[in-house]
Design a protein around this motif. Structure first.
Motif, PDB file in Angstrom:
ATOM      1  N   GLY A 190      -4.753  -7.114   7.875  1.00  0.00           N
ATOM      2  CA  GLY A 190      -4.897  -5.659   8.018  1.00  0.00           C
ATOM      3  C   GLY A 190      -5.772  -5.063   6.924  1.00  0.00           C
ATOM      4  O   GLY A 190      -6.467  -4.060   7.150  1.00  0.00           O
ATOM      5  N   SER A 191      -5.763  -5.663   5.746  1.00  0.00           N
ATOM      6  CA  SER A 191      -6.576  -5.106   4.659  1.00  0.00           C
ATOM      7  C   SER A 191      -8.068  -5.287   4.948  1.00  0.00           C
ATOM      8  O   SER A 191      -8.900  -4.581   4.373  1.00  0.00           O
TER       9      SER A 191
ATOM     10  N   VAL B 129      -9.307  -4.646   7.913  1.00  0.00           N
ATOM     11  CA  VAL B 129      -9.552  -3.434   8.718  1.00  0.00           C
ATOM     12  C   VAL B 129      -9.714  -2.233   7.774  1.00  0.00           C
ATOM     13  O   VAL B 129     -10.606  -1.396   7.950  1.00  0.00           O
ATOM     14  N   GLN B 130      -8.881  -2.191   6.743  1.00  0.00           N
ATOM     15  CA  GLN B 130      -9.015  -1.106   5.745  1.00  0.00           C
ATOM     16  C   GLN B 130     -10.367  -1.185   5.038  1.00  0.00           C
ATOM     17  O   GLN B 130     -10.988  -0.168   4.752  1.00  0.00           O
TER      18      GLN B 130
ATOM     19  N   GLY C 137       4.854  -5.469  12.452  1.00  0.00           N
ATOM     20  CA  GLY C 137       3.914  -4.974  11.439  1.00  0.00           C
ATOM     21  C   GLY C 137       2.889  -4.016  12.040  1.00  0.00           C
ATOM     22  O   GLY C 137       2.769  -3.896  13.266  1.00  0.00           O
ATOM     23  N   GLY C 138       2.149  -3.328  11.162  1.00  0.00           N
ATOM     24  CA  GLY C 138       1.236  -2.258  11.564  1.00  0.00           C
ATOM     25  C   GLY C 138       0.171  -2.659  12.571  1.00  0.00           C
ATOM     26  O   GLY C 138      -0.195  -1.882  13.454  1.00  0.00           O
ATOM     27  N   MET C 139      -0.352  -3.902  12.466  1.00  0.00           N
ATOM     28  CA  MET C 139      -1.454  -4.310  13.345  1.00  0.00           C
ATOM     29  C   MET C 139      -1.030  -4.628  14.777  1.00  0.00           C
ATOM     30  O   MET C 139      -1.899  -4.796  15.645  1.00  0.00           O
TER      31      MET C 139
ATOM     32  N   ARG D 209       8.188   3.324   1.752  1.00  0.00           N
ATOM     33  CA  ARG D 209       8.827   4.181   2.758  1.00  0.00           C
ATOM     34  C   ARG D 209      10.331   4.030   2.693  1.00  0.00           C
ATOM     35  O   ARG D 209      10.845   3.010   2.235  1.00  0.00           O
TER      36      ARG D 209
ATOM     37  N   ALA E 217      -7.711   3.015  10.948  1.00  0.00           N
ATOM     38  CA  ALA E 217      -7.493   1.618  11.336  1.00  0.00           C
ATOM     39  C   ALA E 217      -7.447   1.431  12.863  1.00  0.00           C
ATOM     40  O   ALA E 217      -8.103   0.512  13.390  1.00  0.00           O
ATOM     41  N   PRO E 218      -6.743   2.274  13.624  1.00  0.00           N
ATOM     42  CA  PRO E 218      -6.694   2.048  15.080  1.00  0.00           C
ATOM     43  C   PRO E 218      -8.065   2.107  15.757  1.00  0.00           C
ATOM     44  O   PRO E 218      -8.277   1.493  16.805  1.00  0.00           O
TER      45      PRO E 218
ATOM     46  N   ASN F   2      -2.279  -3.026  18.001  1.00  0.00           N
ATOM     47  CA  ASN F   2      -3.615  -3.339  18.516  1.00  0.00           C
ATOM     48  C   ASN F   2      -3.525  -4.302  19.704  1.00  0.00           C
ATOM     49  O   ASN F   2      -3.310  -5.500  19.541  1.00  0.00           O
TER      50      ASN F   2
ATOM     51  N   VAL G 273     -10.600   0.577  15.093  1.00  0.00           N
ATOM     52  CA  VAL G 273     -11.250  -0.735  15.149  1.00  0.00           C
ATOM     53  C   VAL G 273     -11.149  -1.311  16.567  1.00  0.00           C
ATOM     54  O   VAL G 273     -12.041  -2.028  17.032  1.00  0.00           O
TER      55      VAL G 273
ATOM     56  N   GLY H 264       0.510  -7.160   8.535  1.00  0.00           N
ATOM     57  CA  GLY H 264       0.377  -5.974   7.688  1.00  0.00           C
ATOM     58  C   GLY H 264      -0.892  -6.085   6.871  1.00  0.00           C
ATOM     59  O   GLY H 264      -1.963  -6.412   7.410  1.00  0.00           O
ATOM     60  N   THR H 265      -0.797  -5.848   5.570  1.00  0.00           N
ATOM     61  CA  THR H 265      -1.926  -6.038   4.661  1.00  0.00           C
ATOM     62  C   THR H 265      -2.439  -7.467   4.802  1.00  0.00           C
ATOM     63  O   THR H 265      -3.629  -7.728   4.915  1.00  0.00           O
TER      64      THR H 265
ATOM     65  N   THR I  47       0.809  -1.221   0.000  1.00  0.00           N
ATOM     66  CA  THR I  47       0.000   0.000   0.000  1.00  0.00           C
ATOM     67  C   THR I  47       0.842   1.270   0.000  1.00  0.00           C
ATOM     68  O   THR I  47       0.333   2.332  -0.329  1.00  0.00           O
TER      69      THR I  47
END
Ligand SMILES: Nc1ncnc2c1ncn2[C@@H]1O[C@H](COP(=O)(O)OP(=O)(O)O)[C@@H](O)[C@H]1O
Ligand SMILES: O=P(O)(O)OC[C@H](O)CO
Length: 502
Positions: free
Chosen positions: A314-315, A317-318, A414-416, A16, A330-331, A419, A333, A269-270, A13
């Motif tokens: 994660g996708s 959640v998106q 990863g991003g999730m 960076r 996303a957070p 949580n 959720v 992640g995704t 997505t």
């Protein structure tokens, strides 16, 4: 003075650039999202030119934010979304079609056609470690050659190049049409269905069966070596060594310092990707996992991994945010999920790209089951988060069965992993501790580590082990009976996704 190492993380997505110091701490970071192109149901594309533009932009941004100049950077590493495939003209650098993304399911018919030649979905598994599935690059290249006007003829005349995203970036960074290197590393090559896992070379028979000329394929190199000095891309053209390339999940495994046989990490992640280091041994999965190259440092041996790949975590959640508008970010959720005690009987199986590990069912599509008048949006938010944890339990069970060793803890990133509710539920449903490191950006860190090793910025892997620091651990706290009841219901929900696409 070269005090830092930079990494480009080109993900599904966003792209960076992160700059790290000798202790593996993030000094600076700059990130830009790119367009997700959905031309039809089940199709997902990216614009390769946009990705190259964003790569230059994030590299400039990260350096500027840190107040550094190119002479402070000892090396650059590349890590990337894997399997996503593109084809471009050797002489102009112009892509003949958008990049076809790993989540794209358009090649289902091509995969069936190949399986029908004999051996079904396992036709190539012994050689390449993978089942025939829409996920991998080879069938995506076949689709381009079969469907883009004039592509096959040009390919046969040697005018076209194929690459995964690492190859596209490396070629552009090292000069593009003006003598750019056409290379990939073993980890990315192992996701194409075209590389023999033992010889680490292209399998000419499989390429011939897929109708892919060998002249299109990049040279396969190690994951950590100085490929060339940078010749394009703003400050990256100043000769700074381009010194690593790894698929993002392998990079995260490296960043989590999973160097010993039996160590594992799970990235949220995704999608989710759990990799277990199996050393120089290639373990053939009997339980729906895949065998993949994990990393190869210079002239050293190739280290392999068993992998459980989950397409949608994660996708989902998106999707809740973008397609249903139930949350704004996303957070949120987690806040929504905390408005209720449990899932209220609802289970969400997000088979949006079919199901990957351990099922490999391209005929599956998503379901939300167990609905009653009682279920509200809080329960749905919980079902969304629990789906990630249940899918992870399925690949951990498969991993335990394949390796014969029960995982005693799980390192996550990863991003999730921000949580907390998800991390606690994950520990509960696995019944093992879940551990988050201080640097959760392990993907970029792993690419930086591999690049830094190649130029002697870090002397050896023990240097890297010393950098790993625990941030937080979640301990299991669920009654065994509840755990197994919930898991059994999840399994039942999964069966409801099957046989949907004819
Ligand atoms: N607090 C959170 N709770 C749940 N999901 C989250 C949270 N923060 C981010 N995410 C999800 O994590 C994903 C982003 O993670 P990241 O590791 O950056 O992904 P990728 O590298 O695959 O693009 C997104 O899909 C997003 O929906
Ligand atoms: O870009 P990510 O982090 O979603 O990772 C995607 C994987 O590499 C797909 O195999």
């Amino acid at each position: 003075m070269t005090d830092y190492v930079a990494a480009i993380d080109q993900g599904t997505t966003s792209t960076r650039c992160m700059i790290f110091d000798h202790l593996g701490r993030v000094v600076s970071s700059h990130q830009v999202e790119h367009k997700q192109i959905f031309p039809r149901a089940g199709w997902v594309e990216h614009d390769p030119e946009e990705i190259w533009t964003n790569t230059r932009e994030v590299a400039a941004g990260a350096l500027a934010k840190a107040g550094l100049n190119a002479s402070s950077i000892a090396a650059i590493g590349i890590t990337n979304q894997r399997e996503t495939a593109l084809v471009w003209e050797r002489s102009t650098g112009k892509p003949v079609y958008n990049a076809i993304v790993w989540q794209d399911t358009r090649t289902a018919e091509i995969c069936e056609r190949l399986g029908a030649l004999g051996g079904g979905a396992d036709r190539y598994r012994d050689r390449v470690g993978l089942p025939l599935a829409t996920y991998f690059s080879g069938p995506k290249v076949m689709w381009i050659l079969e469907n883009v006007e004039g592509a096959r003829e040009k390919a046969e005349r040697g005018e076209l190049l194929f690459g995964t995203i690492d190859t596209w970036l490396l070629w552009n960074l090292t000069g593009g049409p003006d003598g750019g290197l056409h290379i990939t590393d073993v980890t990315n090559a192992s996701r194409t269905m075209l590389m023999d896992l033992e010889t680490l070379q292209w399998d000419a028979d499989i390429a011939a069966e897929m109708g892919i000329p060998l002249s299109m394929l990049p040279e396969i190199r190690s994951s950590s070596e100085v490929y060339a000095p940078g010749r394009a891309g703003g400050w990256m053209s100043s000769g700074v060594p381009i010194a690593s390339a790894l698929g993002d999940q392998q990079a995260a495994t490296f960043g989590q310092v999973c160097f010993d046989v039996g160590t594992a990490k799970n990235t949220y992640g995704t999608g989710n990707f759990l990799l277990l280091n199996t050393g120089t041994e290639r373990v053939r999965s009997e339980n729906g996992l895949i065998t993949t190259a994990c990393y190869k440092i210079g002239d050293g041996p190739c280290v392999y991994a068993l992998e459980g790949s989950i397409a949608v975590t994660g996708s989902l959640v998106q999707w809740l945010r973008d397609n249903l508008g139930l949350i704004k970010s996303a957070p949120e959720v987690e806040d929504l999920a905390r408005t209720v005690e449990d899932n209220g009987g609802a289970y969400f199986v997000p088979a949006f790209s079919g199901l990957f590990a351990p099922y490999w069912r391209s005929d599956a599509r998503g379901v939300l089951v167990g609905l009653t008048r009682y279920v509200n949006k809080g329960h749905i938010a919980r079902a969304v988060l629990e789906a990630t944890a249940f899918q992870t339990r399925e690949v951990v069970d498969a991993m335990n069965a394949d390796s014969g060793v029960a995982l005693s803890e799980l390192k996550v990133d990863g991003g999730m992993v921000a949580n907390e509710l998800l991390m606690q539920f994950q520990s509960d449903i696995l019944d093992v501790p879940v551990i988050r490191p201080q640097v959760a950006e392990t993907t970029a860190l792993g690419a930086a580590y591999a690049a830094g090793l190649a130029v002697g910025y870090w002397s050896n892997q023990d240097d890297l082990r010393r950098n790993w620091q625990e941030d937080k651990r979640w301990l299991p706290n669920m009654d065994a009976e509840v755990r197994e009841r919930e898991y059994a219901r999840w399994k039942k929900a999964v069966t409801r996704t099957f046989d949907w696409v004819d």
